[in-house]
Design a protein around this motif. Structure first.
Motif, short mmCIF file in Angstrom:
data_model
loop_
_atom_site.label_atom_id
_atom_site.label_comp_id
_atom_site.label_asym_id
_atom_site.label_seq_id
_atom_site.Cartn_x
_atom_site.Cartn_y
_atom_site.Cartn_z
N SER A 82 -11.45 9.59 -1.69
CA SER A 82 -11.86 9.65 -3.08
C SER A 82 -13.35 9.94 -3.24
O SER A 82 -14.19 9.39 -2.51
CB SER A 82 -11.50 8.35 -3.80
N ASN B 57 -10.43 13.67 -5.31
CA ASN B 57 -10.44 13.44 -3.87
C ASN B 57 -10.90 14.69 -3.14
O ASN B 57 -10.61 15.82 -3.57
CB ASN B 57 -9.05 13.07 -3.35
N SER C 138 -6.21 7.99 0.97
CA SER C 138 -4.83 8.14 0.52
C SER C 138 -4.14 9.16 1.42
O SER C 138 -4.78 10.06 1.97
CB SER C 138 -4.77 8.59 -0.94
N LYS D 67 3.80 7.62 -0.30
CA LYS D 67 2.36 7.68 -0.57
C LYS D 67 1.70 6.38 -0.11
O LYS D 67 2.17 5.29 -0.42
CB LYS D 67 2.10 7.91 -2.06
N THR E 118 -2.01 4.22 0.17
CA THR E 118 -3.35 4.08 -0.38
C THR E 118 -4.03 2.85 0.20
O THR E 118 -3.44 1.77 0.25
CB THR E 118 -3.31 3.96 -1.92
N ARG F 54 0.82 -1.21 0.00
CA ARG F 54 0.00 0.00 0.00
C ARG F 54 0.86 1.26 0.00
O ARG F 54 0.37 2.34 -0.28
CB ARG F 54 -0.92 -0.01 1.22
#
Length: 310
Positions: A128, A134, A93, A86, A88, A47
Motif C-alpha cells: 500500500s 497499492n 496484500s 485474498k 492482507t 487475514r
C-alpha cells in the motif's frame, strides 16, 4: 492524651499499609492478566478472505468470430467456476483469482464434443501507498484446455489447443481501489508471452508466433479492471476488462479481453446466468474473406441450472 495520639498514629499507619498492599495485589493481577493475553496465539485465518461461485447450467450459446472454434449456435452443459483468495497483513496484500469455463457442446456439425472451455489465473501482490492505492506486481495466465475447430471448410480445421494460444503476462504498476468492489491496475511496462505449444499451429505461425517457434515475447502497456458486486440480494455481477498495447507492433491496435457474468439466484440452488465475452486479438488473424484478418470475437451464453456460492 499522648496515648490517644500514639494509637491514632498506629491506626493511620495500618490503614495505609493495607491500602498499599491491596494496590500491589491489584497491580500484580493486572500484570498477570496482560501476560496471559500476550501469550495467546494470533488468529491468522482472519487475514484470508476466500470465496466461490459455481454454476452448472444447460445453456444456449451464440458465437461470432470465435477463434477457439465452435458453431454459431449450440446447446451445451456448461459450468462456470469463480474462485478467489485474498490475504492482507499490514501494508501487504496478495490477491488470487481463478476463473474456469468448461462445457460439453452438442454441435450441429460434428455431433457431441468438448469445445467450450477457458481458464484465467491471476495472482497479484500489492504494497500500500495509501488507503486506496497499492504498488503491485501482477502475473496472469490465460488459455483453454481442449482442441477447437473451425468449420468453414469441408474438413474441420484445428484452430486452437491447450496453450495454443496461451498468454502469460508479468506486469508491475499501480493498483487503485476506490471501493471494495472495484480494482483498477495500470502498468506502463509489461512483458507478455504469446504461447503456441501445439506443433501443428506452431508450424503455421499462428497467433503472431514465427513459424516453427513456440512463443513470442511482446513488451507494452497493460491495464485491467475487475468488478464484483451483489447488485441485489439474489443478483451477482462480475466483470473483467484487460487491455494490452504492444509497443513494437501496431501499438494503436489494442488487444481486448472482457468477460461479463450476471448470476441470478431463483431458489435455494436454482439459478439463471448470462455470460458475455468480448475478445480482440490483433495477432489472431483468422477472420475476414481471406481468413487472414483480426476481428472482434463475441460469445453470449444464457443458462439455467444450479448455483453454489460461499
Amino acid at each position: 492524651m499522648k496515648i490517644f495520639q500514639i494509637l491514632f498514629f498506629v491506626l493511620i499507619l495500618c490503614g495505609t499499609s493495607g491500602a498499599q498492599s491491596n494496590s500491589i495485589q491489584l497491580l500484580q493481577r493486572e500484570s498477570l492478566a496482560a501476560g496471559r493475553k500476550a501469550a495467546l496465539p494470533v488468529d491468522t485465518s482472519k487475514r484470508w478472505k476466500k470465496g466461490m461461485l459455481f454454476n452448472l447450467n444447460l445453456a444456449q450459446s451464440s458465437l461470432s468470430n470465435w477463434s477457439a472454434g465452435g458453431d454459431k449456435f449450440s446447446l451445451s452443459v456448461n459450468s462456470i467456476l469463480n474462485l478467489f483468495a485474498k490475504y492482507t497483513k499490514g501494508r501487504n496484500s496478495w490477491d488470487n483469482t481463478f476463473d474456469l469455463n468448461l462445457g460439453y457442446v452438442n454441435s450441429t456439425s460434428l455431433g457431441s464434443r468438448k469445445n467450450d472451455d477457458r481458464f484465467d489465473l491471476v495472482s497479484k501482490y500489492g504494497r500500500s501507498i495509501n488507503k486506496k492505492t497499492n504498488f503491485a506486481l501482477l502475473t496472469n495466465l490465460r488459455s483453454s484446455f481442449f482442441k477447437g475447430y473451425t468449420f468453414n471448410k469441408p474438413e474441420p480445421q484445428l484452430i486452437s489447443n491447450f496453450l495454443a494460444p496461451g498468454y502469460l503476462l508479468v506486469s508491475t504498476g499501480v493498483d487503485f481501489r476506490p471501493n471494495s468492489n472495484l480494482s483498477i491496475f495500470l502498468s506502463p511496462v509489461t512483458a507478455r508471452w504469446v504461447l503456441v505449444m501445439d506443433p501443428v499451429l506452431s508450424a503455421k505461425g499462428s497467433y503472431g508466433v514465427d513459424p516453427g517457434k513456440r512463443s513470442n515475447l511482446e513488451t507494452g502497456s497493460f491495464a485491467t479492471l475487475n468488478f464484483l458486486k451483489d447488485i441485489a440480494p439474489n443478483i451477482t455481477y462480475k466483470a473483467k476488462l484487460d487491455l494490452f498495447s504492444n509497443y513494437l507492433n501496431n501499438p494503436q491496435n489494442i488487444d481486448l479481453f472482457m468477460t461479463n457474468l450476471v448470476s441470478i439466484k431463483l431458489a435455494k440452488f436454482l439459478s439463471m446466468s448470462w455470460a458475455v465475452d468480448l475478445i480482440y486479438d490483433d495477432d489472431a488473424r483468422v477472420f475476414g474473406p481471406d481468413k487472414a484478418s483480426p476481428g472482434l470475437q463475441i460469445r453470449s451464453m444464457v443458462g439455467l441450472g444450479v448455483q453454489f456460492k460461499r
